[in-house]
Design an enzyme around this catalytic site. Structure first.
Site, mmCIF file in Angstrom:
data_model
loop_
_atom_site.group_PDB
_atom_site.id
_atom_site.type_symbol
_atom_site.label_atom_id
_atom_site.label_comp_id
_atom_site.label_asym_id
_atom_site.label_seq_id
_atom_site.Cartn_x
_atom_site.Cartn_y
_atom_site.Cartn_z
ATOM 1 N N GLY A 1 -7.948 17.723 46.580
ATOM 2 C CA GLY A 1 -7.134 17.568 47.791
ATOM 3 C C GLY A 1 -7.984 16.997 48.918
ATOM 4 C CG LEU A 2 -5.950 14.577 51.886
ATOM 5 C CD1 LEU A 2 -4.958 14.419 53.040
ATOM 6 C CD2 LEU A 2 -6.653 13.257 51.599
ATOM 7 N N GLY B 1 -10.169 19.450 54.323
ATOM 8 C CA GLY B 1 -9.408 20.323 55.222
ATOM 9 C C GLY B 1 -8.092 20.805 54.637
ATOM 10 C CB SER B 2 -6.214 20.021 51.526
ATOM 11 O OG SER B 2 -7.245 20.157 50.562
ATOM 12 C CE LYS C 1 -11.500 19.559 48.436
ATOM 13 N NZ LYS C 1 -11.077 19.106 49.789
ATOM 14 C CB SER C 2 -13.962 25.380 50.473
ATOM 15 O OG SER C 2 -14.445 24.111 50.171
ATOM 16 C CB SER D 1 -11.886 15.011 42.403
ATOM 17 O OG SER D 1 -11.221 16.211 42.702
HETATM 18 N N1 LIG Z 1 -16.403 9.900 54.277
HETATM 19 C C1 LIG Z 1 -16.108 11.122 53.854
HETATM 20 N N2 LIG Z 1 -14.947 11.344 53.177
HETATM 21 C C2 LIG Z 1 -14.658 12.591 52.737
HETATM 22 N N3 LIG Z 1 -15.458 13.684 52.917
HETATM 23 C C3 LIG Z 1 -16.633 13.507 53.587
HETATM 24 C C4 LIG Z 1 -16.997 12.233 54.088
HETATM 25 N N4 LIG Z 1 -18.199 12.352 54.698
HETATM 26 C C5 LIG Z 1 -18.577 13.641 54.597
HETATM 27 N N5 LIG Z 1 -17.642 14.341 53.930
HETATM 28 C C6 LIG Z 1 -17.833 15.761 53.553
HETATM 29 O O1 LIG Z 1 -18.063 15.745 52.148
HETATM 30 C C7 LIG Z 1 -17.167 16.610 51.474
HETATM 31 C C8 LIG Z 1 -16.493 15.896 50.293
HETATM 32 O O2 LIG Z 1 -17.372 15.751 49.233
HETATM 33 P P1 LIG Z 1 -16.817 15.605 47.754
HETATM 34 O O3 LIG Z 1 -18.008 15.577 46.883
HETATM 35 O O4 LIG Z 1 -15.805 16.664 47.503
HETATM 36 O O5 LIG Z 1 -16.105 14.173 47.820
HETATM 37 S S1 LIG Z 1 -15.638 13.240 46.609
HETATM 38 O O6 LIG Z 1 -14.999 14.102 45.599
HETATM 39 O O7 LIG Z 1 -16.811 12.573 46.072
HETATM 40 O O8 LIG Z 1 -14.697 12.278 47.215
HETATM 41 C C9 LIG Z 1 -16.097 17.003 52.462
HETATM 42 O O9 LIG Z 1 -15.867 18.383 52.209
HETATM 43 P P2 LIG Z 1 -14.408 19.031 52.168
HETATM 44 O O10 LIG Z 1 -13.972 18.998 53.591
HETATM 45 O O11 LIG Z 1 -14.669 20.422 51.678
HETATM 46 O O12 LIG Z 1 -13.498 18.255 51.265
HETATM 47 C C10 LIG Z 1 -16.704 16.708 53.824
HETATM 48 O O13 LIG Z 1 -17.279 17.887 54.344
HETATM 49 N N1 LIG Z 2 -2.480 27.947 53.687
HETATM 50 C C1 LIG Z 2 -3.762 27.620 53.836
HETATM 51 N N2 LIG Z 2 -4.547 27.475 52.753
HETATM 52 C C2 LIG Z 2 -5.859 27.127 52.893
HETATM 53 N N3 LIG Z 2 -6.471 26.937 54.086
HETATM 54 C C3 LIG Z 2 -5.727 27.083 55.205
HETATM 55 C C4 LIG Z 2 -4.347 27.411 55.120
HETATM 56 N N4 LIG Z 2 -3.862 27.478 56.380
HETATM 57 C C5 LIG Z 2 -4.881 27.207 57.217
HETATM 58 N N5 LIG Z 2 -6.018 26.974 56.523
HETATM 59 C C6 LIG Z 2 -7.325 26.648 57.129
HETATM 60 O O1 LIG Z 2 -7.620 25.287 56.801
HETATM 61 C C7 LIG Z 2 -9.031 25.115 56.663
HETATM 62 C C8 LIG Z 2 -9.312 24.542 55.284
HETATM 63 O O2 LIG Z 2 -10.692 24.253 55.191
HETATM 64 P P1 LIG Z 2 -11.461 24.157 53.810
HETATM 65 O O3 LIG Z 2 -11.107 25.307 52.947
HETATM 66 O O4 LIG Z 2 -12.906 23.937 54.131
HETATM 67 O O5 LIG Z 2 -10.797 22.844 53.173
HETATM 68 P P2 LIG Z 2 -11.406 21.832 52.115
HETATM 69 O O6 LIG Z 2 -12.385 22.594 51.266
HETATM 70 O O7 LIG Z 2 -10.235 21.320 51.356
HETATM 71 O O8 LIG Z 2 -12.083 20.762 52.950
HETATM 72 C C9 LIG Z 2 -9.669 26.496 56.856
HETATM 73 O O9 LIG Z 2 -10.115 26.617 58.186
HETATM 74 C C10 LIG Z 2 -8.507 27.455 56.574
HETATM 75 O O10 LIG Z 2 -8.641 28.682 57.255
#
Ligand SMILES: Nc1ncnc2c1ncn2[C@@H]1O[C@H](COP(=O)(O)OS(=O)(=O)O)[C@@H](OP(=O)(O)O)[C@H]1O
Ligand SMILES: Nc1ncnc2c1ncn2[C@@H]1O[C@H](COP(=O)(O)OP(=O)(O)O)[C@@H](O)[C@H]1O
Length: 209
Positions: free
Chosen positions: A45-46, A48-49, A51-52, A119
């Site tokens: 997923g995107l 901030g979606s 995942k973590s 991914s």
């Molecule tokens: N350009 C760009 N696009 C997307 N994300 C970015 C970028 N630069 C840094 N980050 C940070 O890197 C995390 C994503 O890494 P991933 O290894 O999951 O990315 S990928 O699967 O290779 O696309 C991602 O973490 P998540 O927010 O947990 O998804 C970001 O913290």
């Molecule tokens: N229903 C929900 N499920 C997951 N996260 C949520 C939800 N609603 C709000 N959030 C917030 O959205 C953010 C998601 O961040 P994170 O888990 O780091 O996303 P990702 O790993 O996809 O980048 C967190 O701050 C979390 O508290």
């Protein structure tokens, strides 16, 4: 002589002098030992979606129930194993290729392996599914539109994108290919973290029977 083509160091080469060596302990033995079925929960997923956040909650609950787990998170793995990779399409493909290989090994070790990476490409996720095995690979689409993710912005990355500091950002200036038929769909605008985690746990418990 059997010549196969393999990826080494990201390049396709002829493999002439490398031979597979079978062990005497197999996946099914290790699963029996651990009293569980090794599998991979692949969260996509995107940024901030959620995942973590959801993967951490799922792992905590599975651990409490006595399962042996391991969480591979994109940000964390990019500090070590994948620290030489950036965010071009090629680097993202290589990032996911390595994680597919690593999670296949963890699954083979009998662990319930949680993978939390953007991914973004279907082809890469399909490669992971083939590598891990379709029965033990669970694709989990953590769904939130880019506006919702930008509003959450837990790491301030979307603000930086707006300022032009980050290029090739997924969902804005780099593509995200939505899963067409995920095993589990978590719409995080409708489900709370607990509800989403429970949906995954229920699925896992069913598979473990
Ligand atoms: N350009 C760009 N696009 C997307 N994300 C970015 C970028 N630069 C840094 N980050 C940070 O890197 C995390 C994503 O890494 P991933 O290894 O999951 O990315 S990928 O699967 O290779 O696309 C991602 O973490 P998540 O927010 O947990 O998804 C970001 O913290
Ligand atoms: N229903 C929900 N499920 C997951 N996260 C949520 C939800 N609603 C709000 N959030 C917030 O959205 C953010 C998601 O961040 P994170 O888990 O780091 O996303 P990702 O790993 O996809 O980048 C967190 O701050 C979390 O508290």
């Amino acid at each position: 002589m059997c010549i196969e083509r393999v990826f080494l160091g990201g390049r396709l080469v002829d493999n002439l002098n490398i031979f597979w060596h079978n062990g005497k302990v197999e996946y099914k033995d290790r699963c029996k030992h651990l009293k569980q079925k090794g599998m991979v929960l692949w969260f996509t997923g995107l940024s901030g979606s959620g995942k973590s956040t959801i993967a951490v909650q799922v792992e905590k609950e599975l651990y409490k129930k006595g399962f042996v787990t391991y969480l591979l998170d994109g940000d964390n793995v990019r500090y070590g194993l994948n620290s030489n990779l950036g965010f071009s399409n090629e680097d993202r493909e290589e990032n996911i290729r390595r994680i597919a290989e690593v999670s296949a090994l963890f699954k083979d070790a009998g662990l319930i392996t949680l993978v939390s990476f953007i991914s973004p490409f279907r082809k890469s996720r399909e490669f992971a599914k083939q590598k891990i095995g379709s029965i033990t690979f669970v694709e989990i689409y953590v769904k939130a539109d880019v506006e919702t993710c930008a509003k959450r912005d837990p790491k301030g990355l979307y603000k930086k994108v707006k300022k032009g500091v980050i290029k090739n950002f997924t969902g804005i200036s780099s593509p995200y290919e939505e899963p067409e038929n995920p095993d589990i769909l978590l719409d995080t605008r409708e489900l709370s973290v607990e509800e989403a985690a429970n949906k995954v746990i229920k699925f896992v418990l069913n598979k473990q029977r």
